[in-house]
Design a protein around this motif. Structure first.
Motif, short mmCIF file in Angstrom:
data_model
loop_
_atom_site.label_atom_id
_atom_site.label_comp_id
_atom_site.label_asym_id
_atom_site.label_seq_id
_atom_site.Cartn_x
_atom_site.Cartn_y
_atom_site.Cartn_z
N ALA A 259 0.85 -1.17 -0.07
CA ALA A 259 0.25 -0.24 -0.27
C ALA A 259 0.37 1.47 0.04
O ALA A 259 0.31 2.37 -0.10
CB ALA A 259 -1.10 -0.07 1.18
N GLU A 260 2.46 1.30 -0.24
CA GLU A 260 3.21 2.39 0.29
C GLU A 260 3.05 3.17 -1.18
O GLU A 260 2.87 2.26 -2.11
CB GLU A 260 4.46 1.92 0.29
N LEU A 261 3.09 4.18 -1.26
CA LEU A 261 2.93 5.23 -1.95
C LEU A 261 4.63 5.70 -3.17
O LEU A 261 5.67 5.32 -2.38
CB LEU A 261 2.82 6.12 -1.99
N VAL A 262 4.86 4.65 -4.17
CA VAL A 262 5.55 4.92 -5.14
C VAL A 262 5.52 6.53 -5.97
O VAL A 262 4.66 6.82 -6.17
CB VAL A 262 5.93 4.34 -5.85
N ASN A 263 6.69 6.85 -6.40
CA ASN A 263 7.04 8.66 -6.69
C ASN A 263 6.94 6.95 -8.23
O ASN A 263 7.59 6.75 -8.74
CB ASN A 263 8.45 9.31 -6.62
N MET A 264 5.86 8.56 -9.15
CA MET A 264 5.83 8.12 -10.83
C MET A 264 6.22 9.57 -11.52
O MET A 264 6.02 9.17 -12.52
CB MET A 264 4.19 7.30 -10.70
N ASP A 265 7.49 10.10 -10.82
CA ASP A 265 7.44 11.41 -11.56
C ASP A 265 8.59 10.58 -12.20
O ASP A 265 9.28 10.87 -11.98
CB ASP A 265 8.21 12.74 -11.04
N PRO A 266 8.75 10.58 -13.52
CA PRO A 266 9.71 10.35 -14.26
C PRO A 266 11.02 11.20 -14.26
O PRO A 266 12.04 10.95 -14.26
CB PRO A 266 8.94 9.84 -15.89
N ASN A 267 11.11 12.37 -14.13
CA ASN A 267 11.81 13.13 -13.99
C ASN A 267 12.83 13.48 -12.90
O ASN A 267 14.18 14.01 -12.74
CB ASN A 267 11.25 14.54 -14.39
N SER A 268 11.66 12.64 -11.29
CA SER A 268 12.21 12.89 -10.55
C SER A 268 13.74 11.34 -10.32
O SER A 268 13.84 10.44 -10.40
CB SER A 268 11.38 13.03 -9.40
N PRO A 269 15.01 12.49 -9.44
CA PRO A 269 15.84 11.04 -9.24
C PRO A 269 15.23 10.35 -8.06
O PRO A 269 15.88 8.80 -7.78
CB PRO A 269 17.13 12.38 -8.66
N GLU A 270 13.71 10.78 -7.92
CA GLU A 270 12.91 9.60 -6.97
C GLU A 270 12.12 8.46 -7.26
O GLU A 270 11.72 7.95 -6.98
CB GLU A 270 12.52 10.41 -5.41
N TYR A 271 12.50 9.04 -8.52
CA TYR A 271 11.46 8.27 -9.46
C TYR A 271 11.06 6.69 -9.56
O TYR A 271 12.51 5.83 -9.35
CB TYR A 271 11.56 8.12 -11.37
N GLY A 272 10.15 6.66 -9.08
CA GLY A 272 10.36 4.68 -8.34
C GLY A 272 10.79 3.95 -7.31
O GLY A 272 10.68 2.73 -7.02
N MET A 273 10.79 5.57 -6.50
CA MET A 273 10.83 5.03 -5.33
C MET A 273 10.10 5.28 -4.41
O MET A 273 9.25 6.29 -4.79
CB MET A 273 12.59 5.96 -4.80
N PHE A 274 10.08 4.80 -2.92
CA PHE A 274 8.77 5.38 -2.56
C PHE A 274 9.26 5.79 -1.62
O PHE A 274 10.82 6.92 -1.72
CB PHE A 274 9.23 4.18 -0.61
N VAL A 275 8.10 6.89 -1.82
CA VAL A 275 7.74 8.99 -1.08
C VAL A 275 8.06 8.46 0.34
O VAL A 275 7.60 7.70 0.94
CB VAL A 275 6.14 9.44 -1.54
#
Ligand SMILES: Nc1nc2c(c(=O)[nH]1)N[C@H]1C(S)=C(S)[C@@H](COP(=O)(O)OP(=O)(O)OC[C@H]3O[C@@H](n4cnc5c(=O)[nH]c(N)nc54)[C@H](O)[C@@H]3O)O[C@H]1N2
Ligand SMILES: Nc1nc2c(c(=O)[nH]1)N[C@H]1C(S)=C(S)[C@@H](COP(=O)(O)OP(=O)(O)OC[C@H]3O[C@@H](n4cnc5c(=O)[nH]c(N)nc54)[C@H](O)[C@@H]3O)O[C@H]1N2
Ligand code: SF4
Ligand code: SF4
Ligand code: SF4
Ligand code: SF4
Ligand code: SF4
Ligand SMILES: [Mo]
Lengths: 966, 241, 321
Positions: A259-275
């Protein structure tokens, strides 16, 4: 003969307990001796593992003890003799030790990585690893890399534990049991005990395997599958479970990152990481509880495990206040699974789509409707009190049928995810951990990270093997090149947590990444069954450079028997048998724990060593002392331990830590357990107590251990884990995403070299996915249409039982099993001679038709074939003439492709050897061809010191060695 | 009258051969030993075993069953191997129905083995006497052992407890109950040998799934935010004014 | 079954001996009622019986090799007589020495001419008793095989009949050859009887061949392992280097080999001796000796085939030999 005879026919009878080592299962045994000879080996009824039962191998221990293949003298290769000829002369232990000491001291003082220590089917990695680390060489590994590292890594990176020695199915309470790709496995006797109880209690047993033998024979349903396609099956099952809502929602929310939220911003260096709602320095190896859920009622993000929160598992893309698009990781899983329909999987696996759906429904409905509730109160790590432990009684067991493929890591991840969505992790009736598991994801130990960590006369700066959490944990130089000879922990196989023993010889021979000087092999038959591409490996072991120097200058083999590898040694160190030595099955290594608590055990000698045999443990203590490796010497450089037993009782992980090799009877008088000062009488106490220590955890600590506050605190207090933090299941793997981001060039830290970027990016998918095994991708499948696999016979352990007069009567040679249709299409007769050929090599063997074999698969029992004369068999022995070794057609390296020229034939994530990926074609042998296996080797002579081989024998304990001769 | 016997549960036997080698190790150094091994390290090794496990494949792919089938002397009640023996070496004991060979009387004529339809006897080619399963009579009455271990070696070792041991004439014994309740059968009953050993057949557990199992009100999907895709097709709604 | 040479020789040799005795005693009986000319007591009856006894001794010698160890002959074989109530083998073990002893006595009486002038010569009484013993021995030998109901090829009265007729045929053929030396006027008598018995043997042996070719096995794979299925295949016998079960019960020869043995024995044991007897009945010693020699060799083949053809039900458990 009298009608009611007594037990014996006279003689002096003694009964001793110890631990079996006819295989790695490590059952407790009772050994009866008559006049000093082994009269009877039986299962120890008081042992928690086997509860008195035995297996064919264990009950044949006598024939191993008195085998003519036993090495009894230290040997040196005769001057002028070639490696492989097996021509030796006896030397003394003093000479042997002096030779090794001189050589190793020099290497250690100059370039310690030129000493490589690789060990096979041993169970003393805590000691061998300690030796290697303190010697300072990075080139140490045990057999795990060619064995089942995919199983270990795939599961541990997902649920913090695994099958095998680390955990297993709770068959006592399970209702539905699915066994995948398992023939015999390490937990041989316990599995059999449990399986029969399970069946008797009316449990339903399904086996998924291209071949129906052994355990699968008694399955209620056999599902034949095409090798290497289980990932497709498991993903399709998961798809159906998600689609029909048969997953355990509460479990997923509370105990996984679903249920944890994943960063879906492809331009973010955190892309695909949990927020993360706060970003403290993330030290160590636990999952900080700083992630977000999206609450259903508040319709906004909320920190996970907020009391009363009710998050979405699935749903649209949400937007955080700062505009960052986020999705739950479960939603990402669902989107991933959408493509994996049962119809699609049917085409890949050969299993009908309705069967796949039915499997999903059986699993989901059994999990949901046959819930177990045990009246055991417990408290979770978030402080919630639970009045009971509940469980979904669906359990799985899987082994090398999944692991030994180059897509195994992701397939096993898929299995871990399936088990998690069914809500079966460490709950009754499902999967259960065994101490010291669960461990953090990934576990804490790390290898060094660069060449500077390897220095002369200095211990290695890190563990020789570890659990990378991100690219910075890799063991590579500044250019991203490997530091280890096997290229473990490099960009080619970043999570190779058990090393890649199967590439050590090839790499050392080629000098890639560098040349080594001394190769020491312990309990590994690398010139035969544990090498891929065996024929070529044998050439490499004997190959010389232009100057006439061996490419691998010095080879030391420590073995108890005259194996194929012994013939290639420059120096042979004769080990004792398991009945002749002290040994520990330690908590620092791979103990024999049960679901209800840690268990460790020991071996004590029941008969004296034969000839000049010396336990390898003593050899290491001696060498460690001579080389003045820190753990083995006092501050003044003097020898610290008289012998191995003393080392075991006195050694502590850190001064005063109270943690040592053995957990039982610690403290001065044996009054403590798990932790406590060294106890000089520890051995006697083990010996008095069936050689086993079983620590029963309180019932409330026995379940839900990933999140069980009581258990985790207990584990931390007893030094089993560093943290008492929850170990949430990784449905979505951030660790993998970190490597992918690096490959995509989105990170600041280490990044893979250009030629490996695509590889890392593809295979480090944070969600499980299916890909065809790499070798298949690189094979012309029209030319090589069949899959070839091997499996374990229950009555033989790898290569080492052909010396056993009783066991070899059961498996004297091996056939290639083939479906009659497949065989007839190729013109191969039942029992006829045939060729099996891959793009790497070919083997001549005999065919046996089998209706229990998937028609696209051929298979054989593993390691029955032998090299002529090895194991002190006569050159006419069937093993060398009718028996064959499939390894000759399996390559240790892939054909050159994008990822490079000498890439290991392994899983691209873990470096697990892809034994079962090989594609073959089959055709009949010509009528004029020799009726003999090919390749066939020149017979080796019995090594000096091996006992006389009898023409026939009548074993009778107490009289055998005196007058057993024909 | 007592008739001791083994009952072998084919439903759980995984073909591990533990019973085979435990039998050999117990008996080769026991009163019925030794049990020779010929060419133990050479071509075609062979030797005496009292118990062997065979494997059969039943049916055709994919509906194949693999059956592991242990077989030792069945201690027949009408043992044909007994009356044919000229010396009385082959005998059936009154007290417990065990069929034994007295090695001191046996002349090695092999006739008893010809009279056994099951191939349960093995001739010792070195000692030149007939040998066979003894039901471990040197264990089951042995006062030196605790009660729990007065069982045949193969029974003690079997990891799946597929080998039950007891008196098939006692209707209350475990073996009789198993035979009764689990459809225990004898091998080649047509010969009238009345084997005391019985076999328990395979059983299958199946799961019945009902359609309604898949539609339940508590389906967790109902808690999820699953937006239905709006239909792009033209509907009646677009037409009717 | 695996044909053991000891048993092949045992049964054929004592068969010859028994038949020869019967021939000699038939000669004496016929002479007693003056259907045949009487012969010299020692030169014909005693010597002929001695020849018969010699074959039986050779047979016994072969039997010793059928025991596990030849020494058992001395140390244990006596036990073999204890189970006469149930064991045909035990009965054979009793009948063989007993018959031999009677045959010996008969020869001794003739040799010394004891009581030859009595109204009823003791040799006639003794001969009758011995004849009964000979038939008893035939019965015991035959029943050893015919009583094994699991071996369908043997479990049949033809087995006993064949033992009698084939033993008789070879004995009478030998008697024909013997009489060519010692009593030429009996040659035709013996030769014709030899032909009659040989022909009868051909009929009954032929009948057993036909019967055996049609045998439907009673035990099947299904009943052997208790599984009802039409497709059952053994994949492993539990060992690979062979065992007593794979050695004792299989001839390890091809079907074609078996078939040719059958034709060989039909020719050698029946057709050829019939022809040779017919040609030699005038008294041609060489032809008659040849008839015996050929027939005996034929019977060795016949006996080999007798064992090899027998299909033991234990073989159901050993399908992958
Ligand atoms: N008796 C005995 N026991 C042993 C050993 C031994 O040598 N002898 N070895 C020990 C060791 S070191 C190990 S690693 C373990 C291994 O234990 P297992 O994992 O049980 O070992 P394998 O024999 O490799 O079994 C693999 C099974 O997977 C099947 N298989 C192959 N490919 C596939 C596939 O793609 N999908 C599926 N579903 N199945 C597949 C094979 O048919 C086989 O049945 O056993 C241990 N135990
Ligand atoms: N084709 C194919 N090949 C395979 C596999 C496969 O599935 N298919 N499986 C692979 C796997 S999972 C594994 S783990 C490997 C196993 O392969 P290895 O690790 O090579 O195992 P073994 O053949 O058992 O050989 C180990 C050596 O240990 C020796 N030994 C036995 N007991 C003792 C002892 O007490 N002391 C000492 N010092 N030595 C001893 C034996 O003599 C033998 O030489 O095989 C691998 N090879
Ligand atoms: S499974 Fe067998 S060989 Fe392995 S430890 Fe147990 S008894 Fe020994
Ligand atoms: S020990 Fe048990 S499971 Fe193993 S083969 Fe024998 S009967 Fe079967
Ligand atoms: S199985 Fe064979 S040996 Fe055993 S009692 Fe029955 S007939 Fe006799
Ligand atoms: S082999 Fe021994 S036990 Fe068998 S019938 Fe002959 S004497 Fe009797
Ligand atoms: S009862 Fe004893 S003798 Fe018979 S098979 Fe079992 S272990 Fe062997
Ligand atoms: Mo392994």
């Amino acid at each position: 003969m009298s009608e009611t005879p007594s037990a014996s026919t006279g003689g002096r009878i003694e009964v001793k307990t110890t631990t079996c080592y006819m295989c790695a299962c490590r059952c407790g045994i009772r050994v009866t001796l008559r006049d000093g000879e082994v009269r009877y080996i039986q299962g120890n009824p008081e042992h928690p593992l086997n509860k008195g039962v035995m297996c064919a191998k264990g009950a044949s221990g006598i024939m191993k003890q008195y085998s003519p293949a036993r090495l009894t003298k230290p040997l040196r290769r005769k001057k002028g003799a070639e490696r492989g000829d097996g021509q030796f002369e006896e030397i003394s232990w003093d000479e042997a030790f002096d030779t090794i000491e001189e050589r190793l001291a020099h290497i250690r003082a100059t370039d310690p990585k030129k000493f490589a220590l690789f060990t096979g089917r041993d169970q003393m990695q805590a000691l061998t690893g300690l030796f290697a680390k303190n010697y300072g060489t990075p080139n140490y590994a045990a057999h795990g890399g060619f064995c089942s590292v995919n199983m270990a890594a795939g599961m541990i990176y997902t649920i913090g534990g695994s099958f095998w020695e680390f955990g297993g199915p709770d068959l006592e309470r399970s209702k539905l049991f699915i066994m995948i790709g398992t023939a015999e496995d390490h937990h041989s006797n316990p599995m059999k005990i449990e399986l029969s109880k399970f069946k008797r209690n009316g449990g339903r047993f399904i086996s998924i395997n291209p071949v129906r033998t052994g355990y699968s024979a008694i399955a209620d349903e056999w599902i034949p599958i095409r090798p290497g396609t289980d990932g497709a099956l498991l993903l399709a099952i998961s798809q159906e479970i998600l689609k029909t809502g048969l997953y355990d929602r509460d479990f997923l929310i509370n105990y996984s990152n679903a249920a944890e939220l994943v960063n879906m911003d492809p331009n973010s260096p955190e892309y695909g990481m949990f927020v993360r709602f706060e970003v403290p320095p993330e030290e160590g190896c636990f999952d900080p509880q700083n992630k977000l859920w999206w609450d259903r009622t508040l319709n906004k993000p909320i920190s996970t495990h907020t009391p009363g929160a009710d998050p979405y598992l699935l749903g649209k893309e949400f937007k955080l206040d700062d505009g960052t698009p986020v999705k739950t990781s479960f939603q990402l899983l669902k989107e991933r699974l959408d493509q994996y329909t049962p119809e699609w999987a049917a085409g890949v696996t050969g299993i009908p789509a309705e069967t796949i759906r039915r499997l999903a429904h059986e699993m989901g409905i059994t999990a949901r409707d046959e819930k177990i509730e045990l009246p055991i109160p417990w408290i979770d790590t978030w402080g919630n009190e639970h009045q009971s432990v509940t469980g979904n009684p669906v359990s799985f067991h899987a082994m090398r049928g999944l692991a030994a493929h180059s897509n195994g890591f992701q397939t096993i991840r898929a299995l871990g995810v399936l088990m998690s969505i069914l809500g079966t992790i460490d709950r009754p009736g499902g999967f259960r951990h065994k101490a010291p598991f669960p461990r953090p994801i990934p576990p804490c130990p790390k290898t060094p990270t660069g060449p500077e960590d390897v220095q002369p006369n200095t211990p290695l700066n890190g563990m020789p093997l570890g659990w990378p959490a991100d690219p910075d944990d890799l063991f590579v130089d500044d250019d991203g090149n490997p530091v280890r000879i096997d290229k473990g922990f490099s960009w080619e196989y970043p999570l190779s947590v058990h090393g890649l023993m199967h590439n050590a010889i090839t790499n050392a021979w080629r000098g890639d990444p560098y040349k080594i000087d001394t190769l020491m092999l312990f309990m590994a038959n690398m010139a035969w069954n544990s090498s891929m591409n065996t024929d070529k490996i044998r050439m490499m072991l004997n190959d010389k450079d232009e100057t006439g120097e061996y490419k691998i200058p010095f080879i030391i083999v420590a073995d108890a028997f005259q194996s194929e590898t012994v013939a290639f040694a420059d120096l042979v160190l004769p080990d004792t048998t398991y009945l002749e030595r002290h040994d520990v099955m330690s908590m620092l290594d791979r103990p024999i724990s049960e679901f209800d608590g840690p268990v460790d055990s020991v071996r004590v000698p029941v008969v004296p060593p034969t000839g000049d045999c010396k336990p390898f443990q003593e050899v290491l203590i001696e060498l460690g002392s001579r080389l003045k490796l820190p753990p083995f010497v006092n501050a003044d450089g003097s020898r610290k331990y008289r012998n191995y037993p003393e080392f075991i009782t006195k050694f502590e992980t850190a001064p005063g830590s109270g943690i040592g090799f053995l957990a039982g009877w610690r403290g001065k008088g044996g009054e403590k357990s798990m932790r406590g000062e060294p106890n000089p009488s520890q051995w006697e106490m083990y010996a008095k107590n069936n050689c086993v220590y079983h620590h029963h955890l309180p019932r409330s600590y026995q379940y839900m251990r990933n999140w069980n506050q009581g258990y985790l605190q207990w584990a931390q207090a007893n030094g089993m884990t560093r943290y008492a933090e929850p170990i949430n299941l990784h449905i979505y793997s951030e660790v993998l995403q970190k490597f992918r981001l690096a490959a995509q060039g989105k990170t600041v830290g280490r990044q893979p070299p250009a030629h490996l970027r695509a590889r890392v990016e593809t295979f480090f998918d944070p969600l499980p996915f299916y890909h065809e095994p790499i070798e298949s991708q690189l094979t012309d499948k029209h030319k090589y249409p069949l899959n070839a696999v091997t499996q374990r016979p229950m009555a033989m352990y790898h290569s080492w039982d052909s010396q056993n007069a009783w066991l070899r009567q059961i498996h004297t040679y091996n056939f290639l099993y083939i479906h009659p249709r497949t065989a007839q299409a190729a013109g191969i007769e039942d029992g006829g001679w045939m060729w099996v050929e891959s793009m790497h090599g070919k083997v001549r063997c005999m065919a046996r038709y089998s209706e229990a074999t998937e028609p696209g698969t051929v298979w054989t029992w593993n390691a029955i074939g032998k090299a002529s004369g090895a194991w002190n068999l006569t050159p006419q022995a069937n093993e060398a003439n009718q028996g064959f070794l499939l390894n000759h057609v399996i390559s240790e390296e892939l054909p050159a492709h994008d990822a490079g020229e000498h890439v290991s034939n392994s899983d691209p994530v873990t470096g697990q050897a892809g034994w079962y990926d090989v594609r073959v074609r089959v055709y009949p042998a010509g009528a004029d061809e020799e009726k003999q296996t090919f390749p066939h080797y020149k017979p080796v002579k019995p090594a000096p010191g091996t006992p006389k081989r009898r023409k026939w024998q009548n074993y009778f304990a107490g009289l055998f060695t005196q007058k057993g001769d024909a | 009258m007592t008739q001791l016997a083994l009952v072998i549960d084919l439903n759980v036997c995984v073909g591990c051969h533990a019973c085979v080698t435990s039998c050999k190790e117990w008996n080769t150094s026991g009163v019925s030993g030794p049990m020779f091994d010929d060419a133990p390290y050479g071509k075609d090794p062979t030797g005496t075993f009292f118990n062997r496990v065979q494997t059969y494949e039943i049916g055709c792919f994919p509906n194949t069953e693999t059956l592991h089938f242990p077989k030792s002397c069945l201690h027949c009640e009408e043992a044909p191997c007994v009356p044919v023996c000229p010396t009385g070496a082959s005998h059936k004991r009154d007290q417990d129905g065990i069929v034994l060979v007295d090695y001191d009387k046996c002349i090695g004529c092999k006739y008893c083995s010809w009279a056994c339809p099951y191939g349960a006897r093995e001739f010792d080619e070195h000692q030149k006497v007939m040998k066979k399963c003894t039901l471990c009579y040197d264990r089951i009455y042995n006062q030196d052992f605790p009660e729990s271990e007065r069982k045949p070696a193969c029974v003690l070792s079997c990891p799946t407890s597929a080998r039950l041991f007891g008196d098939v004439h006692d209707p209350e014994s475990d073996v009789s109950v198993a035979i009764r309740e689990r459809g225990g059968y004898q091998l080649m009953p047509e010969w009238g040998t009345k084997p005391a050993n019985h076999y328990l057949p395979r059983r299958k557990t199946r799961k019945q799934i009902h359609a309604e199992d898949l539609v339940r009100v508590d389906n967790p999907l109902s808690k999820e935010d699953i937006r239905r895709e709006t239909s792009k097709d033209i509907t009646l709604d677009d037409w009717l004014m | 079954m695996h044909p053991a040479f000891s048993v092949i020789f045992l049964t054929t040799l004592i068969g010859v001996g028994q038949g020869m005795f019967l021939a000699v005693f038939t000669g004496e009986s016929y002479a007693a009622v003056h259907l045949l000319p009487g012969q010299d007591s020692s030169a014909f009856y005693a010597l002929g019986t001695a020849v018969a006894l010699a074959f039986m001794v050779l047979g016994l010698f072969a039997a010793v090799f059928h025991l596990g160890k030849p020494s058992y002959f001395i140390t244990r074989a006596w036990r073999g007589i204890t189970q006469w109530r149930t064991s045909w083998l035990s009965r054979e073990l009793i009948m063989l020495p007993l018959t031999m002893f009677l045959v010996f006595l008969y020869a001794v009486f003739h040799y010394f001419g004891w009581g030859k002038d009595l109204a009823v010569p003791p040799t006639l009484v003794l001969g009758s008793i011995t004849t009964a013993a000979v038939f008893g021995l035939f019965l015991a030998t035959g029943m050893i095989y015919a009583s094994l109901k699991f071996i369908r090829e043997w479990y049949c009265s033809l087995t006993v009949i064949n033992y009698v007729l084939l033993g008789g045929a070879s004995g009478f053929t030998l008697a024909a050859a013997f009489s060519a030396y010692q009593a030429p006027e009996l040659v035709t008598f013996y030769a014709i009887w030899a032909m009659i018995i040989t022909a009868a043997g051909l009929v009954t042996r032929g009948a057993s061949l036909i019967r055996n070719a049609r045998i439907k096995p009673i035990a099947t794979m299904q009943s052997a392992i208790g599984v009802r299925h039409t497709h059952i295949q053994q994949k492993s016998m539990g060992m690979m280097g062979g065992s007593y079960n794979t050695r004792e019960y299989f001839h390890h020869k091809t079907r074609a080999f078996l078939k040719s043995v059958k034709w060989i024995f039909l020719v050698l044991a029946f057709a050829a001796p019939l022809a040779l007897l017919a040609l030699g009945q005038g008294g041609n010693v060489e032809l008659l000796l040849a008839a015996f020699g050929v027939q005996y060799v034929g019977l060795l083949f016949e006996r080999w085939f007798f064992f090899a053809q027998a299909n033991h039900p234990q073989n159901l458990y050993y399908q992958t030999v």
